[in-house]
Design an enzyme around this catalytic site. Sequence first.
Site, PDB file in Angstrom:
ATOM      1  N   ASP A  91       9.048  -0.559   7.904  1.00  0.00           N
ATOM      2  CA  ASP A  91       8.418   0.885   7.486  1.00  0.00           C
ATOM      3  C   ASP A  91       9.621   1.882   7.239  1.00  0.00           C
ATOM      4  O   ASP A  91      10.497   2.328   7.976  1.00  0.00           O
ATOM      5  CB  ASP A  91       7.715   1.518   8.452  1.00  0.00           C
ATOM      6  N   LYS A 153       2.464   4.838   3.300  1.00  0.00           N
ATOM      7  CA  LYS A 153       2.347   5.182   4.670  1.00  0.00           C
ATOM      8  C   LYS A 153       2.471   6.819   4.735  1.00  0.00           C
ATOM      9  O   LYS A 153       3.296   7.327   4.249  1.00  0.00           O
ATOM     10  CB  LYS A 153       3.191   4.776   5.637  1.00  0.00           C
ATOM     11  N   LYS A 182      -1.406   2.946   4.806  1.00  0.00           N
ATOM     12  CA  LYS A 182      -1.208   3.185   6.351  1.00  0.00           C
ATOM     13  C   LYS A 182      -1.369   4.596   6.839  1.00  0.00           C
ATOM     14  O   LYS A 182      -0.581   5.407   6.313  1.00  0.00           O
ATOM     15  CB  LYS A 182      -0.019   2.251   6.980  1.00  0.00           C
TER      16      LYS A 182
END
Length: 221
Positions: A91, A153, A182
């Site tokens: 991430d 995300k 996400k």
Amino acid sequence: MNIKDIVKTVDHTLLKQCSTTGDIEALCAEAVKYGAASVCVPPCHVAAAANFLKGALPVCTVIGFPNGYSTTAVKCFETADAVANGAEEIDMVVNLGLVREGRFDEVLAEIKAVKAACGGRLLKVIIETCLLSEEEKIELCRVVSESGAEFIKTSTGFGGGGATREDVALMRRECAGHVRVKASGGIASLEDAEEFIRLGAERLGTSRVIKSMIEKEKANE
């Protein structure tokens, strides 16, 4: 929605600065017990988490976290090091200064470079929605769609705001179909989690969903 189906979307997360190896092992044990999608841990704990899990669940870690202003070379080194230590999901935080200046070609180039450093592992791109205008969010949806990353995300959880329903809906609408969403930061309840999934999130970054399950179990003892 069945609670087990919700938990299957959860990256069970612990990114606090003072997290210990014991804390990380407890997180991993909870994630396995309740059937989470992965564990998300600081880079220094990737090897310990991978050794503890032994392939039972993927290990996720964060790159350029939480501010995103490391150089591309540093982010790529961090990524390669994390992969060598056993990370299967990455991430990364985008460079928000470049975003603010409208230098989206450079943002795209950096994401592509980090994706290459992933060596085939899954990449999620954190855009820190709470710091962006709607136009910047939309442009980043385009950039991530072109980058080869698997996920976009919402948040680090350290930027002063987390996922919102409006942002998740926008990201699902504006990203290409192959990019998954996400939601992360501020997911406080099972009801929140279910709503984000309904709006299009396929992963949730949180520790609270599994904590809610543990608390319910204790209450029923």
